[in-house]
Structure formats: structure tokens, C-alpha cells
Design an enzyme around this catalytic site. Sequence first.
Site, short mmCIF file in Angstrom:
data_model
loop_
_atom_site.label_atom_id
_atom_site.label_comp_id
_atom_site.label_asym_id
_atom_site.label_seq_id
_atom_site.Cartn_x
_atom_site.Cartn_y
_atom_site.Cartn_z
N ASP A 113 0.78 -1.12 0.02
CA ASP A 113 0.23 0.08 -0.21
C ASP A 113 1.14 1.62 -0.04
O ASP A 113 1.33 1.51 0.84
CB ASP A 113 -0.71 0.23 1.44
N ASP A 171 -3.67 1.31 -6.04
CA ASP A 171 -2.21 2.03 -4.56
C ASP A 171 -2.45 0.70 -3.82
O ASP A 171 -1.29 0.97 -2.87
CB ASP A 171 -1.91 3.35 -4.37
N GLU A 172 -3.32 0.79 -4.08
CA GLU A 172 -3.09 -1.77 -3.08
C GLU A 172 -2.91 -2.33 -4.09
O GLU A 172 -3.90 -2.68 -4.29
CB GLU A 172 -4.06 -0.96 -2.24
MG LIG Z 1 -2.82 3.67 0.11
#
Ligand SMILES: [Mg+2]
Length: 397
Positions: free
Chosen positions: A13, A107-108
Site C-alpha cells: 500500500d 495504490d494497493e
Molecule cells: Mg495507500
Amino acid sequence: MAPRWPRQILFGDIDAMFASAAVLADPSLAGKPVAVGGPPPRGIIAAASYAVRRFGVRSAMPTIQALRLCPQLILVPPDRPLYTRLHRQLQEVTQRFFPETEWTSIDEFYADTTRLQTRHPDPHLLGRAVKADILHTTGLTCTIALASGKTVAKIAADAYKPDGLAVIEPGSEAAFLAPLPIRSLPGMGPKSTEAIERLGIRTIGDLLLPRFEPALVRHLGTRLAAFQSLARGVDSDPVVAERETKSVSHETTFDEDTNDPAVLEPIIHGFLETLAHDLRLEGLAAGAFTVKLKDAHFRITTRQRTFSTPLNYDPDMWPEIRRALADLLQPRSRYRLVGLGLSDLVSAPEPLFDRRQRDAVAALDRLIERHGSDIVRLGALPQGDARKKNRRRRMPD
Ligand SMILES: [Mg+2]
């Protein structure tokens, strides 16, 4: 050397991705109270840097409220092309390390690293290598967690942010989770949390104490068993890799050859509406499109273009597609087939910046699901009229 894990999941993350991206774009913002979002009065915060989180600013908070909490806040507008570029670079990194990656947001990501243990026997070293490659490739810091299941990995990453590395050894899941607040469990909403906390139950470990069991059954009912399994660290939810479908398309052959934009445009537009609707339902967005024409002599011509950022909302996509069709049409040719493809499919970034538009689109999608796409038009093109026109033009054989 670390022992071999029966199952190993890596979760990654990026730390405050949008706010960190703003610093990449303008390094003078480093360490400053940056937040990304829309301006007041109606704007909301899409992402808060760690510097403004200290003031209590959170994502999805109205900007006006964020400015009250942190008057020195520096508001930066969202830069979607930059986020898309960073996401692609992140994908390059995950492709270097993992055979398959599941992206749950821009973004993960999760990767099942069970089989990678022969090459990377030490999860700490693997985690450090992924972090270093992400920093080197994108300039972004991230938090990586390795655990035997997705839920524990995700919770561990949240607990170790920012720039953290968490390794929760198999067998130690329950002990790791026990002291954490119950709201850390996915699916434990604010309402349930509040009700349960009023009973004096505060931690994930408390969920397993026999003396709380009757009260918990009253509040959580049949969901209690699932929460208790998670509290024990039992979680076999698989990593579902990126879908195979990298493109979707639609084409049709006419009864009568044509080169009339008034006929062709509404047909392509209709394809776009259907395809974009499907993408939204799947949580995907298209980075590129292809318009295809087959002329009366069966010659195929295509025009492929990329959008400036992946899209799944057809009114935003239509102007580019319409221009590409206009470029492709040859005045002397007549066409027997037209097609539209959407490609470079990626997970759709949550459109945090315009919730009202998102809600409106979601409501339309529900209507389309119930009644079919003919009753709802997101765009303004009078497709029905053009179809009639096409029919009128039809000549007898
Ligand atoms: Mg993040």
C-alpha cells in the site's frame, strides 16, 4: 533461514499516494501540510499527507472542514494522468516480482507469494526488496505486510504505516490481532463498533472471550462466526489476479453499406454506452480505444487512440472517439461494418473527486441493469432517431 510458510500473502500500500504524488510533482512541498482535493465550498479531500493528518484531516472530509482544522493546509488539485503513470510504474514493479497481482485500488495490491519462497525464503528480505524497487521506480514510499492471509496482511500494513514492513509469522496472527481495536476488522462498521464498544468490548481479542459471547451474538448474529475466524487469523480468501480480459469490443454489420456519419455515429455511441456500463460494473476503466471500419471491398481500417487517463464514463470518452471516427471515414468509401473496442483496461480509480457524479452514474447503472440500456441515455445523442433514418435509407434488394 526463516521456515517455509504453508501460505504467504504479501500486501502493498503506497503511503498517502495522491499527496506523495503532489510532492513528486513539486518537491518544494515535501514535509508541508499538503492535501489533494477540490476547493471549497463543495470540494472534498481526496488524500491527506501525514503532515495534515496530525491536525485530524482525513480523506473524504469536506475541504472547508479540513481548512478549519488546518488553516495552513496547502490544497493541491488532483492530477489523474500522474496517478495513472505511477500506477503503471507500480505494475512494472509487481510484474518483476510476482506472477500474479490483485489490485484492489490504484495504490494497493495483494500477491500470493507462497511459491516464491524457494527464491525468497526470508519474507523480511522479500518485503525490503519490493519496497526498495517501488521507491527506486516511482519515488514513492510504501508499506508492505506479509501474513498467512489477506485480512491480517492488510491490518498489519495499516498498523505499520507509513514506510513500514510487517511480517506476521504463521501461528502468531491471533496474538498480533488481539490488542487491536475491533474497528480494524474489515466489515466492522462504525455502527456495530459503537454498539459493541458500549458493552465494554474494545479489542479483536475480546471477540474471542466466552464471557462476551451472548452479548456479541445479540449484536452480530450470524456474522459473529466470521469475525471470530478472522480474530483467530483464519482467512483463506484467495488472491484473485488481474483479469484476463484486457479489452472489450462490439461490432455490427449493416444491411446496407453506408458512409453517413449520421448513421455511423449513433451506432458507435450505442456501443460505447454498453461497453462503458460494463466497465463500471466491473470496476474497470479503459486507457485506449479502437474504432474499426470494414468497407464494401472488405478492407479493414482502424484508428487506435489512448485517453489522457483511463475512463469509464461515456460522455467523457465520446468526443475523442467521435473525432477518431471522423478521421477514419473516407468520403469515397462505403462501409459494411463498424466496431468499437476499449482496451488497456485497469482497475478504475475511485472517482473521489466528484461524488455526486459517481452517485448519479451508479443510479443510472442500476436502472440500466433493471430495464436495459435502451431506457437510459447518459449522452445526448438521439440514437433512436438515427436508427429510423438508417431504416428509411434502406433500399430494396
Ligand atoms: Mg495507500
